[in-house]
Design an enzyme around this catalytic site. Structure first.
Site, PDB file in Angstrom:
ATOM      1  N   HIS A 198      41.100  32.298  55.063  1.00 29.36           N
ATOM      2  CA  HIS A 198      41.123  33.386  54.078  1.00 29.36           C
ATOM      3  C   HIS A 198      42.497  33.674  53.485  1.00 29.36           C
ATOM      4  CE1 HIS A 198      42.339  35.999  57.522  1.00 29.36           C
ATOM      5  NE2 HIS A 198      42.859  36.760  56.589  1.00 29.36           N
ATOM      6  N   HIS A 211      46.504  34.979  63.359  1.00 25.50           N
ATOM      7  CA  HIS A 211      45.774  36.044  62.653  1.00 25.50           C
ATOM      8  C   HIS A 211      44.419  35.568  62.136  1.00 25.50           C
ATOM      9  CE1 HIS A 211      44.693  39.214  59.894  1.00 25.50           C
ATOM     10  NE2 HIS A 211      44.838  38.393  58.850  1.00 25.50           N
ATOM     11  N   GLU A 228      46.371  32.614  49.196  1.00 26.37           N
ATOM     12  CA  GLU A 228      47.311  33.700  48.917  1.00 26.37           C
ATOM     13  C   GLU A 228      48.706  33.422  49.462  1.00 26.37           C
ATOM     14  OE1 GLU A 228      47.765  38.433  50.097  1.00 26.37           O
ATOM     15  OE2 GLU A 228      45.767  37.538  49.931  1.00 26.37           O
ATOM     16  N   ASP A 229      48.797  32.835  50.666  1.00 30.22           N
ATOM     17  CA  ASP A 229      50.092  32.753  51.362  1.00 30.22           C
ATOM     18  C   ASP A 229      50.628  31.340  51.540  1.00 30.22           C
ATOM     19  OD1 ASP A 229      50.162  35.518  51.647  1.00 30.22           O
ATOM     20  OD2 ASP A 229      49.060  35.470  53.541  1.00 30.22           O
TER      21      ASP A 229
END
Length: 732
Positions: free
Chosen positions: A71, A47, A75-76
């Site tokens: 990016h 992705h 967050e992940d």
């Protein structure tokens, strides 16, 4: 895509690319995401790699490509901002953090979470436009692979894309990206409509393929013969654009005349107008279809000439005439600006000088960030992202771009918030017009203001279409209401201190603020006025030895000279409120500086002995002292307020009252009742009738009268009518 494939894509437009940086970001992101999988079962790292590939089509700088690869790491994955800064520098770390959703949101609704994450994203975009470019590429790839998500998630993401991200891309002039986001969302949300429009388009293209080629050839030949080099290409509208037009104009597919259009790309600005002249002198122009977006560009920097002519084969032909530079900006918007060349300025600083679209975005974000709640923020953002516009002018010639269906109120707030707040009228093209008129392209609007209007009517909020206007009206209304509650709270506290024979001062209350957990004395007064804080708690904060003496009034019979209540558990009789003028709150009317309303089922009029009930969030409700409804508040003595009439005889006002009439059921009865009320200068606000028996009808009338004497005179004259069996005042 492999590592070297990405490097090669960047090298095509940037031979001096920092390959070491891109390789480091590639490897770091791949290791950070590790064994993570997408909903499709593919490695998650595919992705961010595809997002970076999309950005290479926009020819973006190395830092943006690296940020695209990274990016989702904060967050992940366990990666932190500090680690990104250490490995890649604070510039890339700042971009990655701007793209990271807020994780720890203690919010109940999904809409509130969505709005807070959108607020964070927009604030990051205002600081650096590259955050927006990465986010749009991220959303585009997610939409391209949306079929692997659960059905519920697909619909939510597609709707969010259609509501926010596609319009945002359009506002930034990224036409090509906006159209793809719209079509992908359309396919998910309305699959049947999408399939039907595509089938119709394919069938029409097959039937008219020869005509499209013929028009291209004729246009090119005509321009070349006139000495203008041009590239003419045919195109067809996208499915979502066609469907939206069918919905907006309520027309069928066969009634659309601009499904196919042609772009004419020339070399210079001068040749744009020369090509337009050649086209208009060769084929007849369709009236009302010419638009010059070169002399008046759209807010997203779009520049082009639009016209429609009756071309070969008597077909309507829609044309867009522009230079190559205009075409690149029309397709790629802010990404087409030369942002990342050698310069000491930041990309956002450079862009703010070059792009009207980004300047608009920054102003809008600054406005939206001013403290509205999450749901309102989301609403205003959606309103601001509308891209169908009308262009109007101030009397001095300044161009104001507004959404379609905008009113002079929207125009006033677009000029300045103070102009909107004080607007009382307008002139459109030199003629007086209502403030709710719908504006058209080219209108000159002159807003008439008055200092006497301190705040806009709250009803304007439902009439405007721009987020700026709606936010300003809502803020002004809140401020006006806050002032009313603050004034009410002040009067309540001051009169409580008077009754307790304690001195009140702002200095004394300021010293008590820490005990009340409020930042200012106005906050205290607003809380008291709203019924959120008990006035006795305020008195106790100022005077710790204050002891509350609770009195709970109970309505007396009509003949009593006083009113009853409980004092320390014993029934006692008190005198009427007029006995304590100094500590009673004066009530002048609905249009006073206090949030006042009257008993909903019967009202109150001057001459009545009255009591006020403090209703949380609504202010004071005024009841006649004999109202049976007051029994409902016996267990809430802290809500009772001493109030008195304070009327201005120079400016008489009407007040609400209700009467019940039993009348004969015969022709003309209602006319006689209405005549009595009208002749006595009363005003009927509402009326209801119910058949009581074959001979009698019960009639309930809400009146507006000046005072108790006025009301009694009307009732007396109604009783004198033969058609009236009984007339009484009602109290709720």
């Amino acid at each position: 895509m492999r590592q070297y494939d990405l490097i090669e894509r960047v090298r095509r437009y940037n031979p001096n690319t920092d390959e070491a940086l891109l390789n480091r970001a590639y490897v770091y992101a791949m290791k950070a995401h590790g064994e993570q999988k997408r909903a499709s079962g593919d490695p998650y790292f595919t992705h961010p790699l595809e997002v970076a590939a999309i950005l290479t089509d926009l020819k973006l700088d190395d830092a943006t490509i690296a940020a695209a690869l990274l990016h989702d790491t904060i967050e992940d994955t366990p990666t932190t901002r500090a680690e990104i800064d250490q490995v890649f520098g604070p510039d890339i770390g700042h971009l990655v953090e701007g793209l990271t959703k807020l994780k720890k949101l203690d919010l109940v609704s999904r809409e509130a979470k969505q709005a807070e994450n959108l607020r964070k994203l927009l604030l990051a975009i205002a600081d650096d436009v590259r955050v927006l470019l990465v986010k749009l590429a991220d959303r585009l790839h997610n939409m391209r692979t949306l079929e692997y998500m659960p059905a519920e998630g697909r619909a939510r993401i597609a709707q969010e894309t259609l509501d926010i991200y596609a319009p945002l891309a359009g506002r930034m002039g990224m036409h090509h990206l906006r159209e793809e986001l719209e079509d992908l969302s359309f396919r998910q949300l309305y699959p049947e409509a999408n399939n039907l429009v595509r089938e119709r388009l394919d069938a029409l293209a097959a039937r008219q393929s020869h005509l499209i080629a013929e028009i291209e050839q004729q246009l090119t030949r005509k321009l070349v013969d006139s000495g203008t080099e041009a590239v003419v290409t045919g195109r067809r509208k996208r499915p979502y654009s066609i469907w939206r037009k069918m919905e907006r104009k309520s027309v069928g597919f066969e009634q659309l005349s601009d499904i196919f259009g042609f772009r004419v790309i020339v070399k210079t600005l001068r040749e744009c107008y020369r090509a337009l002249g050649i086209v208009h002198t060769t084929w007849p122009m369709v009236p009302g279809r010419f638009k010059d977006y070169i002399s008046t560009p759209k807010q997203n920097d779009y520049r082009s000439l639009h016209t429609t002519v009756i071309g070969p084969g008597k077909q309507r032909v829609e044309l867009q005439i522009r230079t190559q530079e205009m075409h690149e900006i029309a397709e790629y918007g802010i990404a087409a600006h030369a942002l990342y060349k050698d310069s000491k300025d930041s990309p956002s600083d450079m862009l703010s000088r070059e792009s009207n679209a980004y300047a608009w975005l920054r102003r809008t974000i600054e406005l939206l960030a001013e403290g509205s709640n999450p749901e309102e923020f989301l609403e205003h953002t959606k309103l601001e992202l509308f891209h169908d516009q009308v262009f109007c002018f101030t009397p001095k010639g300044k161009l104001i771009a507004l959404p379609r269906k905008a009113t002079p109120i929207d125009f006033a707030y677009a000029v300045h918030t103070d102009v909107g707040n004080h607007a009382v009228g307008c002139k459109i093209n030199g003629k007086i017009a209502p403030l709710v008129s719908e504006l058209n392209n080219g209108d000159e609007v002159d807003i008439i203001t008055s200092p006497a209007q301190e705040a806009p009517p709250s009803a304007w909020e439902s009439l405007v279409v721009t987020g700026k206007a709606r936010l300003a009206i809502r803020r002004a209304t809140r401020n006006a209401v806050r002032v009313q509650y603050a004034e009410l709270g002040r009067r309540i506290v001051e009169r409580l201190c008077q009754r307790a024979k304690r001195e009140y001062s702002d200095e004394k209350l300021t010293g008590a603020l820490p005990r009340l957990a409020r930042a200012s004395i106005d906050d205290v007064f607003v809380a008291v006025g709203r019924g959120e804080m008990r006035p006795s708690d305020v008195a106790r904060a100022m005077y710790p030895d204050y002891k509350e003496e609770r009195i709970s009034p109970v309505p007396p019979p009509k003949s009593e000279a006083g009113w009853f209540g409980l004092k320390k558990g014993k029934a006692v009789q008190f005198k009427v409120p007029e006995a304590d003028q100094a500590s009673s709150i004066p009530i002048r009317g609905i249009n006073s500086d206090l949030p006042v309303r009257f008993a909903p089922n019967g009202g109150a009029v001057p001459g009545d002995r009255i009591v006020g009930i403090l209703t949380p969030g609504e202010g004071i409700t005024i009841y006649p002292i004999q109202s049976p409804t007051l029994k409902d508040f016996e267990d809430a003595p802290e809500r009772w307020l001493d109030v008195r009439w304070d009327m201005d005889e120079r400016s008489p006002q009407r007040f609400p009252a209700r009467i019940a009439i039993q009348s004969l059921n015969e022709p003309g009865t209602l006319a006689q009742i209405a005549t009595v009320i009208a002749e006595n200068d009363g005003n009927i606000d509402n009326l209801s009738m119910k058949r009581h028996s074959p001979d009698f009808t019960d009639c309930t009338i809400d009146l507006e009268v000046y005072d108790l004497k006025h009301l009694n005179a009307i009732i007396s004259q109604l009783r004198a009518k033969k058609v009236v069996a009984a007339a009484e005042r009602m109290m709720g």
